[in-house]
Design an enzyme around this catalytic site. Structure first.
Site, PDB file in Angstrom:
ATOM      1  N   SER A 110       0.832  -1.209   0.000  1.00  0.00           N
ATOM      2  CA  SER A 110       0.000   0.000   0.000  1.00  0.00           C
ATOM      3  C   SER A 110       0.862   1.252   0.000  1.00  0.00           C
ATOM      4  O   SER A 110       0.348   2.355  -0.218  1.00  0.00           O
ATOM      5  CB  SER A 110      -0.931   0.006   1.218  1.00  0.00           C
ATOM      6  OG  SER A 110      -0.217  -0.242   2.421  1.00  0.00           O
ATOM      7  N   LYS A 124       4.740 -11.428   3.321  1.00  0.00           N
ATOM      8  CA  LYS A 124       3.314 -11.665   3.086  1.00  0.00           C
ATOM      9  C   LYS A 124       3.076 -11.738   1.591  1.00  0.00           C
ATOM     10  O   LYS A 124       3.652 -10.950   0.829  1.00  0.00           O
ATOM     11  CB  LYS A 124       2.444 -10.556   3.690  1.00  0.00           C
ATOM     12  CG  LYS A 124       0.935 -10.806   3.471  1.00  0.00           C
ATOM     13  CD  LYS A 124       0.087  -9.813   4.251  1.00  0.00           C
ATOM     14  CE  LYS A 124       0.017  -8.449   3.611  1.00  0.00           C
ATOM     15  NZ  LYS A 124      -0.673  -8.449   2.283  1.00  0.00           N
ATOM     16  N   ASP A 153       5.523  -7.035   2.545  1.00  0.00           N
ATOM     17  CA  ASP A 153       4.740  -7.541   1.422  1.00  0.00           C
ATOM     18  C   ASP A 153       5.639  -7.922   0.251  1.00  0.00           C
ATOM     19  O   ASP A 153       6.602  -7.209  -0.072  1.00  0.00           O
ATOM     20  CB  ASP A 153       3.766  -6.454   0.930  1.00  0.00           C
ATOM     21  CG  ASP A 153       2.352  -6.676   1.415  1.00  0.00           C
ATOM     22  OD1 ASP A 153       2.002  -7.818   1.748  1.00  0.00           O
ATOM     23  OD2 ASP A 153       1.588  -5.689   1.462  1.00  0.00           O
ATOM     24  N   GLU A 202      -0.192 -12.613  -1.469  1.00  0.00           N
ATOM     25  CA  GLU A 202      -1.624 -12.737  -1.717  1.00  0.00           C
ATOM     26  C   GLU A 202      -1.936 -14.038  -2.448  1.00  0.00           C
ATOM     27  O   GLU A 202      -1.143 -14.520  -3.256  1.00  0.00           O
ATOM     28  CB  GLU A 202      -2.123 -11.546  -2.539  1.00  0.00           C
ATOM     29  CG  GLU A 202      -2.007 -10.215  -1.808  1.00  0.00           C
ATOM     30  CD  GLU A 202      -2.584  -9.054  -2.617  1.00  0.00           C
ATOM     31  OE1 GLU A 202      -3.201  -9.296  -3.675  1.00  0.00           O
ATOM     32  OE2 GLU A 202      -2.424  -7.900  -2.173  1.00  0.00           O
ATOM     33  N   GLU A 244      -9.193  -9.972   4.193  1.00  0.00           N
ATOM     34  CA  GLU A 244      -9.564  -8.598   3.849  1.00  0.00           C
ATOM     35  C   GLU A 244     -10.940  -8.508   3.200  1.00  0.00           C
ATOM     36  O   GLU A 244     -11.248  -9.246   2.260  1.00  0.00           O
ATOM     37  CB  GLU A 244      -8.527  -7.975   2.906  1.00  0.00           C
ATOM     38  CG  GLU A 244      -8.881  -6.543   2.515  1.00  0.00           C
ATOM     39  CD  GLU A 244      -7.766  -5.786   1.821  1.00  0.00           C
ATOM     40  OE1 GLU A 244      -7.995  -4.617   1.455  1.00  0.00           O
ATOM     41  OE2 GLU A 244      -6.669  -6.357   1.647  1.00  0.00           O
TER      42      GLU A 244
END
EC number: 2.1.2.11
Length: 274
Positions: free
Chosen positions: A50, A118, A88, A120, A187
């Site tokens: 982000s 991390k 991330d 996704e 999320e």
């Protein structure tokens, strides 16, 4: 001879052991200074991709590079002492193969000294998660709304709100847990689904727009401080720093233009002769 620090930083196993216990507190940070503040109160700090939105003004996280993540991850590690720092893995750094993911994750750990990465994806990334964890890289999963998939999803919308839409997300949760992740971010999913996933899997769930029943929560720091113009629905603003920062900048500009700043107390005089 090296001097060993007496300060103990939290680890991935520490977070894993919090399943069903006291809620895990997590916030994002991208800078050493904010990391030092977050570190006082949080169990974990996420150096999130982000940063592409917050620091660089990108509309999505897709343009973020591995080098960006490493640079800011190193800064956060320098600014923190206690919290587990999770970095991330950005889009394009792990999807092509398990080997690509390992090389990217190893770079992150070696160059930032962080404690975990991390990534996704659920079922589709389970083999990759297992490959990493088997080789000593702690992995935090991320399911539900996965922002790196924006070009496939079409929009940032909550998941699991339609009848019959839970099964794939539940499968993702199981796959991530079975692959050896030490925790998983959930999320923007329907609240009952977030609650069910938390009860269903053996690793801690970190909610962001999921459920208060999750084992922990994470937010983007700038969102909760009131610095983002249009934060998502799931954000609670714990501060409203935007107007205060603007007022300070306005006051500075006015005083510079009127020559009120710098004042006598801000400049250096000549040293007197002895």
């Amino acid at each position: 001879m090296s001097v060993q620090s007496t300060i103990r930083r939290k680890t991935a196993p520490d977070i894993r052991a919090r399943k069903g216990g006291d809620p895990i507190v997590m916030l994002t940070s991208y800078h050493a200074h904010t990391a030092s503040l977050v570190d006082r109160y949080c169990d974990a700090i996420l150096v999130g991709d982000s940063l592409g939105n917050v620091m660089h003004g990108f509309e999505t996280t897709v343009p973020v590079t591995l080098e960006m993540m490493i640079l800011q991850g190193h800064a956060v590690m320098r600014g923190s002492q206690h919290a587990l720092v999770v970095v991330d893995m950005p889009f394009g750094s792990y999807e092509a193969s398990k080997e690509q993911a390992f090389h990217s994750a190893a770079r992150i750990l070696k160059e930032t000294h962080c404690g975990a990465v991390k990534l996704e994806g659920g079922v589709r990334m389970a083999e990759t998660i297992a490959f990493l964890t088997e080789r000593g890289i702690p992995v935090m999963g991320h399911i539900g709304l996965t922002p790196q998939s924006i070009n496939t999803l079409g929009s940032f919308r909550a998941q699991g709100r339609e009848e019959g839409s839970w099964e794939p997300i539940e499968a993702d949760a199981r796959a991530v847990a079975d692959a050896g992740a030490f925790s998983v971010v959930v999320e923007a999913v329907a609240e009952p689904l977030g609650r069910k996933i938390t009860e269903m899997i053996s690793i801690p769930t970190i909610g962001i727009g999921a459920s208060a029943a999750c084992d922990g929560q994470v937010l983007v720091l700038e969102d909760m401080l009131g610095l983002s113009p249009k934060p998502p629905k799931f954000v609670k603003r714990y501060g409203d720093l935007g107007p205060g920062i603007e007022a300070a900048i306005k006051g500075y500009a006015e005083e510079v233009r009127s020559r009120a700043f710098p004042g006598p107390e801000h400049v250096y005089g000549m040293k007197s002769k002895a």
